[in-house]
Design a protein around this motif. Structure first.
Motif, PDB file in Angstrom:
ATOM      1  N   MET A   1       0.092 -10.444   5.365  1.00  0.00           N
ATOM      2  CA  MET A   1       1.142 -11.203   4.697  1.00  0.00           C
ATOM      3  C   MET A   1       1.728 -12.241   5.653  1.00  0.00           C
ATOM      4  N   GLU A   2       2.633 -13.062   5.151  1.00  0.00           N
ATOM      5  CA  GLU A   2       3.219 -14.125   5.969  1.00  0.00           C
ATOM      6  C   GLU A   2       4.005 -13.586   7.152  1.00  0.00           C
ATOM      7  N   ASN A   3       4.554 -12.365   7.002  1.00  0.00           N
ATOM      8  CA  ASN A   3       5.330 -11.780   8.096  1.00  0.00           C
ATOM      9  C   ASN A   3       4.449 -11.197   9.202  1.00  0.00           C
ATOM     10  N   GLY A   4       3.109 -11.328   9.038  1.00  0.00           N
ATOM     11  CA  GLY A   4       2.178 -10.838  10.060  1.00  0.00           C
ATOM     12  C   GLY A   4       1.727  -9.411   9.868  1.00  0.00           C
ATOM     13  N   ALA A   5       2.314  -8.699   8.897  1.00  0.00           N
ATOM     14  CA  ALA A   5       1.942  -7.308   8.645  1.00  0.00           C
ATOM     15  C   ALA A   5       0.892  -7.229   7.550  1.00  0.00           C
ATOM     16  N   LYS A   6       0.010  -6.246   7.671  1.00  0.00           N
ATOM     17  CA  LYS A   6      -0.919  -5.997   6.578  1.00  0.00           C
ATOM     18  C   LYS A   6      -0.135  -5.505   5.364  1.00  0.00           C
ATOM     19  N   VAL A   7      -0.681  -5.735   4.191  1.00  0.00           N
ATOM     20  CA  VAL A   7      -0.001  -5.326   2.962  1.00  0.00           C
ATOM     21  C   VAL A   7       0.293  -3.826   2.987  1.00  0.00           C
ATOM     22  N   ALA A   8      -0.668  -3.020   3.437  1.00  0.00           N
ATOM     23  CA  ALA A   8      -0.466  -1.569   3.503  1.00  0.00           C
ATOM     24  C   ALA A   8       0.702  -1.211   4.414  1.00  0.00           C
ATOM     25  N   ASP A   9       0.797  -1.903   5.541  1.00  0.00           N
ATOM     26  CA  ASP A   9       1.884  -1.628   6.485  1.00  0.00           C
ATOM     27  C   ASP A   9       3.225  -2.110   5.936  1.00  0.00           C
ATOM     28  N   HIS A  10       3.189  -3.217   5.205  1.00  0.00           N
ATOM     29  CA  HIS A  10       4.417  -3.740   4.584  1.00  0.00           C
ATOM     30  C   HIS A  10       4.948  -2.733   3.565  1.00  0.00           C
ATOM     31  N   ILE A  11       4.046  -2.121   2.809  1.00  0.00           N
ATOM     32  CA  ILE A  11       4.459  -1.095   1.847  1.00  0.00           C
ATOM     33  C   ILE A  11       4.990   0.130   2.580  1.00  0.00           C
ATOM     34  N   ASN A  12       4.307   0.525   3.662  1.00  0.00           N
ATOM     35  CA  ASN A  12       4.764   1.680   4.448  1.00  0.00           C
ATOM     36  C   ASN A  12       6.150   1.457   5.033  1.00  0.00           C
ATOM     37  N   ALA A  13       6.433   0.216   5.422  1.00  0.00           N
ATOM     38  CA  ALA A  13       7.772  -0.104   5.952  1.00  0.00           C
ATOM     39  C   ALA A  13       8.823   0.090   4.863  1.00  0.00           C
ATOM     40  N   ALA A  14       8.465  -0.268   3.623  1.00  0.00           N
ATOM     41  CA  ALA A  14       9.387  -0.071   2.504  1.00  0.00           C
ATOM     42  C   ALA A  14       9.575   1.415   2.221  1.00  0.00           C
ATOM     43  N   VAL A  15       8.504   2.194   2.389  1.00  0.00           N
ATOM     44  CA  VAL A  15       8.588   3.646   2.220  1.00  0.00           C
ATOM     45  C   VAL A  15       9.584   4.228   3.219  1.00  0.00           C
ATOM     46  N   ALA A  16       9.515   3.760   4.453  1.00  0.00           N
ATOM     47  CA  ALA A  16      10.414   4.262   5.501  1.00  0.00           C
ATOM     48  C   ALA A  16      11.871   3.975   5.168  1.00  0.00           C
ATOM     49  N   LYS A  17      12.121   2.841   4.546  1.00  0.00           N
ATOM     50  CA  LYS A  17      13.499   2.470   4.192  1.00  0.00           C
ATOM     51  C   LYS A  17      13.973   3.191   2.933  1.00  0.00           C
ATOM     52  N   ILE A  18      13.103   3.271   1.935  1.00  0.00           N
ATOM     53  CA  ILE A  18      13.502   3.792   0.628  1.00  0.00           C
ATOM     54  C   ILE A  18      13.404   5.312   0.562  1.00  0.00           C
ATOM     55  N   GLY A  19      12.424   5.890   1.278  1.00  0.00           N
ATOM     56  CA  GLY A  19      12.319   7.343   1.343  1.00  0.00           C
ATOM     57  C   GLY A  19      11.478   7.986   0.270  1.00  0.00           C
ATOM     58  N   GLU A  20      10.645   7.198  -0.422  1.00  0.00           N
ATOM     59  CA  GLU A  20       9.734   7.747  -1.408  1.00  0.00           C
ATOM     60  C   GLU A  20       8.345   7.150  -1.212  1.00  0.00           C
ATOM     61  N   LYS A  21       7.346   7.876  -1.691  1.00  0.00           N
ATOM     62  CA  LYS A  21       6.000   7.335  -1.695  1.00  0.00           C
ATOM     63  C   LYS A  21       5.944   6.144  -2.654  1.00  0.00           C
ATOM     64  N   LEU A  22       5.383   5.037  -2.180  1.00  0.00           N
ATOM     65  CA  LEU A  22       5.241   3.819  -2.980  1.00  0.00           C
ATOM     66  C   LEU A  22       3.786   3.379  -2.913  1.00  0.00           C
ATOM     67  N   THR A  23       3.235   2.948  -4.031  1.00  0.00           N
ATOM     68  CA  THR A  23       1.842   2.516  -4.038  1.00  0.00           C
ATOM     69  C   THR A  23       1.652   1.286  -4.914  1.00  0.00           C
ATOM     70  N   LEU A  24       0.792   0.390  -4.425  1.00  0.00           N
ATOM     71  CA  LEU A  24       0.303  -0.701  -5.265  1.00  0.00           C
ATOM     72  C   LEU A  24      -0.866  -0.116  -6.044  1.00  0.00           C
ATOM     73  N   ARG A  25      -0.677   0.112  -7.334  1.00  0.00           N
ATOM     74  CA  ARG A  25      -1.694   0.814  -8.113  1.00  0.00           C
ATOM     75  C   ARG A  25      -2.778  -0.121  -8.648  1.00  0.00           C
ATOM     76  N   ARG A  26      -2.373  -1.254  -9.207  1.00  0.00           N
ATOM     77  CA  ARG A  26      -3.350  -2.145  -9.843  1.00  0.00           C
ATOM     78  C   ARG A  26      -2.739  -3.520 -10.053  1.00  0.00           C
ATOM     79  N   PHE A  27      -3.600  -4.504 -10.234  1.00  0.00           N
ATOM     80  CA  PHE A  27      -3.160  -5.865 -10.519  1.00  0.00           C
ATOM     81  C   PHE A  27      -4.321  -6.635 -11.134  1.00  0.00           C
TER      82      PHE A  27
END
Length: 294
Positions: A115-141
């Motif tokens: 992504m533009e912030n230099g993080a992989k999409v998977a890591d960007h989602i994991n960072a959101a998991v750390a903040k929010i406290g739940e499992k989050l997944t990009l399921r489909r698009f």
């Protein structure tokens, strides 16, 4: 100690963190696996891995339209409560913008892109998991394109519980396209027209209807005619063109679109959590089990 690709892979499997984060952790801890895990946990990066076995069947669907391109996506969370979280909603918007700009071929490919912030999409989602406290997944698009002579129909129902993105070919009437998407959200057809129905599915339905008619005691000589009548009803149930339009039941959807000078080219309908196992909470049973333990 040499940091091998196998070590990095093993740490990633244990923590769910990105490849670069795993390599950095191993370098920092001189290849000590346990210390590397602790290092990632301290940074909040491994938090997602602790939630990997949880079921994420809530969340949001969303649509972003930019000119002749649009993306529809589903991002899952564990609870409906988190789906209303501003941080989660921001994540959905960020992922939508990334997917529309980069058009990856699959979720797996998307997760490995940067992504533009230099993080992989998977890591960007994991960072959101750390903040929010739940499992989050990009399921489909799905990224969808049209021409200047077509119209997108973008419709979100119940704040994103259901999203439908349709394309009407040959007309630029976006309001008509949105009406078609509203119908699809409500009725959930499988196909546009009867010629798209798979022959094996049709044969199976015809077999079932034939047996039903015979079980009802109908004479064999009229069964075939009865079955064809019921097959037409089957088409009405699964083909959007054959269905009575929800905004005007006296008119079929296909007729409505034709009256606007177009035809339905495609549609994508996402409903949050469809097809996923949902977590069933039984608090009374949980309390009773705890009482027995005590």
């Amino acid at each position: 100690m040499a940091i091998t690709a196998q070590l990095v892979k093993e740490l990633r499997e244990k923590t769910g963190a990105g490849m670069m984060d795993c390599k950095k952790a191993l370098v920092q801890t001189e290849g000590d696996m346990e210390k590397a895990i602790d290092f990632l946990r301290e940074k909040g990066i491994a938090k997602a891995a602790n939630k990997g076995d949880r079921i994420a069947a809530e969340g949001l669907t969303s649509i972003v339209v930019e000119g002749n391109q649009a993306v529809i996506l589903e991002v899952n969370s564990e609870t409906d409560f988190v789906a209303k979280n501003e941080g989660f909603q921001a994540l959905v918007k960020e992922l939508a913008a990334f997917l529309l700009a980069n058009k990856p071929e699959s979720v797996e490919i998307a997760l490995e892109q940067t992504m533009e912030n230099g993080a992989k999409v998977a890591d960007h989602i994991n960072a959101a998991v750390a903040k929010i406290g739940e499992k989050l997944t990009l399921r489909r698009f799905q990224v969808v394109t049209k021409t200047d002579n077509d119209a997108f129909g973008a419709y979100l129902h119940m704040g994103g519980r259901i999203s439908v993105l349709s394309v009407l070919e040959g007309t630029t009437d976006a309001e008509a396209a949105k009406g078609v998407s509203m119908h699809i959200a409500a009725i959930n057809p499988k196909y546009i027209s009867r010629d798209q129905v798979d022959a094996s599915e049709l044969d199976r339905e015809r077999e079932v209807l034939t047996q039903q008619a015979l079980n009802e005691g109908k004479p064999e000589k009229i069964v075939a005619k009865m079955v064809e009548g019921r097959i037409n009803k089957f088409y009405e149930e699964i083909c959007v063109n054959e269905q009575a339009f929800v905004k005007n039941p006296d008119q079929k959807v296909g007729q409505f679109v034709e009256s606007k000078g177009g035809k339905i080219q495609s549609f994508v309908r996402y409903e949050v959590g469809e097809g996923l196992e949902k977590r069933q909470e039984n608090f009374a049973e949980e309390v009773m089990n705890q009482v027995k333990k005590d």
